[in-house]
Design a protein around this motif. Structure first.
Motif, PDB file in Angstrom:
ATOM      1  N   ASN A   8       6.732 -37.693 -22.034  1.00  0.00           N
ATOM      2  CA  ASN A   8       7.036 -38.058 -22.965  1.00  0.00           C
ATOM      3  C   ASN A   8       8.008 -39.095 -23.369  1.00  0.00           C
ATOM      4  OD1 ASN A   8       6.059 -35.909 -24.982  1.00  0.00           O
ATOM      5  ND2 ASN A   8       8.445 -34.556 -24.495  1.00  0.00           N
ATOM      6  N   GLN A   9       8.779 -39.720 -22.168  1.00  0.00           N
ATOM      7  CA  GLN A   9       9.369 -40.929 -21.659  1.00  0.00           C
ATOM      8  C   GLN A   9       8.451 -41.595 -21.558  1.00  0.00           C
ATOM      9  OE1 GLN A   9      12.509 -41.506 -21.837  1.00  0.00           O
ATOM     10  NE2 GLN A   9      14.408 -39.938 -22.179  1.00  0.00           N
ATOM     11  N   ARG A  10       7.858 -41.211 -20.492  1.00  0.00           N
ATOM     12  CA  ARG A  10       6.991 -42.253 -20.624  1.00  0.00           C
ATOM     13  C   ARG A  10       5.643 -43.328 -21.779  1.00  0.00           C
ATOM     14  NH1 ARG A  10       3.069 -40.204 -17.120  1.00  0.00           N
ATOM     15  NH2 ARG A  10       1.429 -40.326 -18.517  1.00  0.00           N
ATOM     16  N   ILE A  11       5.347 -42.320 -22.002  1.00  0.00           N
ATOM     17  CA  ILE A  11       4.770 -42.583 -23.649  1.00  0.00           C
ATOM     18  C   ILE A  11       6.324 -43.659 -24.185  1.00  0.00           C
ATOM     19  CG2 ILE A  11       3.759 -41.405 -25.961  1.00  0.00           C
ATOM     20  CD1 ILE A  11       2.109 -40.031 -24.098  1.00  0.00           C
ATOM     21  N   ALA A  12       6.959 -43.117 -24.908  1.00  0.00           N
ATOM     22  CA  ALA A  12       7.563 -43.678 -25.226  1.00  0.00           C
ATOM     23  C   ALA A  12       8.655 -44.950 -25.093  1.00  0.00           C
ATOM     24  CB  ALA A  12       9.424 -43.005 -25.466  1.00  0.00           C
ATOM     25  N   LYS A  13       8.218 -45.299 -23.756  1.00  0.00           N
ATOM     26  CA  LYS A  13       8.784 -46.815 -23.380  1.00  0.00           C
ATOM     27  C   LYS A  13       7.714 -47.334 -23.361  1.00  0.00           C
ATOM     28  CE  LYS A  13      12.856 -45.363 -23.360  1.00  0.00           C
ATOM     29  NZ  LYS A  13      13.143 -45.534 -24.226  1.00  0.00           N
ATOM     30  N   MET A  14       6.095 -46.598 -23.034  1.00  0.00           N
ATOM     31  CA  MET A  14       5.014 -47.996 -22.920  1.00  0.00           C
ATOM     32  C   MET A  14       4.862 -48.564 -24.230  1.00  0.00           C
ATOM     33  SD  MET A  14       1.551 -45.924 -22.251  1.00  0.00           S
ATOM     34  CE  MET A  14       1.903 -44.680 -21.763  1.00  0.00           C
ATOM     35  N   LYS A  59       5.898 -57.246 -27.999  1.00  0.00           N
ATOM     36  CA  LYS A  59       6.220 -56.018 -27.211  1.00  0.00           C
ATOM     37  C   LYS A  59       6.807 -54.596 -27.646  1.00  0.00           C
ATOM     38  CE  LYS A  59       5.076 -58.458 -23.151  1.00  0.00           C
ATOM     39  NZ  LYS A  59       3.848 -59.137 -23.599  1.00  0.00           N
ATOM     40  N   ALA A  60       6.203 -54.518 -28.417  1.00  0.00           N
ATOM     41  CA  ALA A  60       7.580 -53.136 -29.120  1.00  0.00           C
ATOM     42  C   ALA A  60       7.143 -51.797 -28.240  1.00  0.00           C
ATOM     43  CB  ALA A  60       6.929 -53.267 -30.237  1.00  0.00           C
ATOM     44  N   THR A  61       7.900 -50.914 -27.631  1.00  0.00           N
ATOM     45  CA  THR A  61       7.724 -49.718 -27.327  1.00  0.00           C
ATOM     46  C   THR A  61       6.746 -49.508 -28.089  1.00  0.00           C
ATOM     47  OG1 THR A  61       8.990 -49.129 -28.156  1.00  0.00           O
ATOM     48  CG2 THR A  61       8.903 -50.057 -25.904  1.00  0.00           C
ATOM     49  N   PHE A  66       6.435 -46.638 -33.392  1.00  0.00           N
ATOM     50  CA  PHE A  66       6.374 -45.763 -34.391  1.00  0.00           C
ATOM     51  C   PHE A  66       7.758 -45.522 -35.501  1.00  0.00           C
ATOM     52  CE2 PHE A  66       2.759 -44.296 -32.441  1.00  0.00           C
ATOM     53  CZ  PHE A  66       2.161 -44.142 -33.401  1.00  0.00           C
ATOM     54  N   GLN A  67       8.529 -45.653 -34.477  1.00  0.00           N
ATOM     55  CA  GLN A  67      10.433 -45.881 -35.448  1.00  0.00           C
ATOM     56  C   GLN A  67       9.763 -46.309 -36.858  1.00  0.00           C
ATOM     57  OE1 GLN A  67      13.563 -47.107 -32.844  1.00  0.00           O
ATOM     58  NE2 GLN A  67      14.425 -44.712 -32.444  1.00  0.00           N
ATOM     59  N   ASN A  68       9.230 -47.603 -36.717  1.00  0.00           N
ATOM     60  CA  ASN A  68       9.169 -48.494 -37.673  1.00  0.00           C
ATOM     61  C   ASN A  68       7.741 -48.422 -38.786  1.00  0.00           C
ATOM     62  OD1 ASN A  68      11.515 -50.596 -37.878  1.00  0.00           O
ATOM     63  ND2 ASN A  68       9.878 -51.071 -35.695  1.00  0.00           N
ATOM     64  N   ALA A  69       6.922 -47.053 -38.272  1.00  0.00           N
ATOM     65  CA  ALA A  69       6.306 -46.799 -39.250  1.00  0.00           C
ATOM     66  C   ALA A  69       6.216 -45.603 -39.746  1.00  0.00           C
ATOM     67  CB  ALA A  69       5.103 -46.436 -38.052  1.00  0.00           C
ATOM     68  N   VAL A  98       1.598 -40.752 -31.075  1.00  0.00           N
ATOM     69  CA  VAL A  98       1.015 -41.067 -30.075  1.00  0.00           C
ATOM     70  C   VAL A  98      -0.691 -40.793 -29.802  1.00  0.00           C
ATOM     71  CG1 VAL A  98       0.892 -42.231 -27.634  1.00  0.00           C
ATOM     72  CG2 VAL A  98       2.570 -43.123 -29.160  1.00  0.00           C
ATOM     73  N   ARG A  99      -0.836 -40.435 -29.587  1.00  0.00           N
ATOM     74  CA  ARG A  99      -2.099 -38.706 -29.784  1.00  0.00           C
ATOM     75  C   ARG A  99      -2.662 -38.945 -30.681  1.00  0.00           C
ATOM     76  NH1 ARG A  99      -2.544 -39.843 -24.497  1.00  0.00           N
ATOM     77  NH2 ARG A  99      -1.010 -39.184 -22.874  1.00  0.00           N
ATOM     78  N   TYR A 100      -2.130 -39.082 -32.160  1.00  0.00           N
ATOM     79  CA  TYR A 100      -2.890 -38.962 -33.598  1.00  0.00           C
ATOM     80  C   TYR A 100      -3.403 -40.540 -32.994  1.00  0.00           C
ATOM     81  CZ  TYR A 100      -0.114 -35.540 -35.821  1.00  0.00           C
ATOM     82  OH  TYR A 100       0.269 -34.151 -36.853  1.00  0.00           O
ATOM     83  N   LEU A 101      -3.013 -41.332 -32.984  1.00  0.00           N
ATOM     84  CA  LEU A 101      -3.443 -42.521 -32.799  1.00  0.00           C
ATOM     85  C   LEU A 101      -5.171 -42.401 -30.759  1.00  0.00           C
ATOM     86  CD1 LEU A 101      -3.752 -45.792 -33.619  1.00  0.00           C
ATOM     87  CD2 LEU A 101      -1.957 -46.188 -32.073  1.00  0.00           C
ATOM     88  N   ASP A 102      -4.169 -42.165 -30.612  1.00  0.00           N
ATOM     89  CA  ASP A 102      -5.194 -41.716 -29.513  1.00  0.00           C
ATOM     90  C   ASP A 102      -6.524 -41.106 -30.334  1.00  0.00           C
ATOM     91  OD1 ASP A 102      -3.887 -43.553 -27.781  1.00  0.00           O
ATOM     92  OD2 ASP A 102      -3.521 -41.315 -27.141  1.00  0.00           O
TER      93      ASP A 102
END
Length: 125
Positions: A8-14, A59-61, A66-69, A98-102
């Motif tokens: 979860n952390q890795r995805i958040a910072k990507m 270069k938004a994480t 998703f905070q702004n979505a 993120v997985r929804y988007l994927d």
């Protein structure tokens, strides 16, 4: 497969900018267009092409992205397995988004009709 806090952390910072070119390549390789990709992103997040380009430039994480979505109220209808994870069983909201988007990008690349991808009963013009 269980989603770990490290995952979860890795995805958040990507950054969205690091993944976007892969989304574009994937859909274009399968005969879909950049416009269709942007239509899918806008449906899920409310971000138009200008905002997407702005987020890429910043270069938004994924966390900031998703905070702004404004997540589509029908996003919960996105189900299935992506990257070995069943979307509806992911308990971290950001990872799930993120997985929804994927999943939407995968469906686009697989040639699914746009009205099905966008979870609409009405055909999309």
């Amino acid at each position: 497969m269980k989603v770990t806090s490290e995952h979860n952390q890795r995805i958040a910072k990507m950054t969205f900018a690091s993944v976007y070119p892969h989304y574009l390549t994937k859909v274009e390789k399968k005969g879909r267009t950049k416009e269709e990709l942007h239509q899918v992103i806008e449906w899920l997040t409310g971000f138009d092409e200008f905002k997407v380009q702005e987020l890429i430039a910043e270069k938004a994480t994924f966390e900031a992205f998703f905070q702004n979505a404004e997540l589509n109220p029908n996003a919960h209808l996105i189900k299935g397995v992506i990257c070995g994870y069943r979307i509806e069983e992911i308990d971290n909201p950001l990872t799930q988004q993120v997985r929804y988007l994927d999943k939407l990008v995968d469906e686009l690349a697989k040639g699914r009709k746009m009205e099905k991808i966008l979870r609409n009963d009405e055909p999309v013009p």
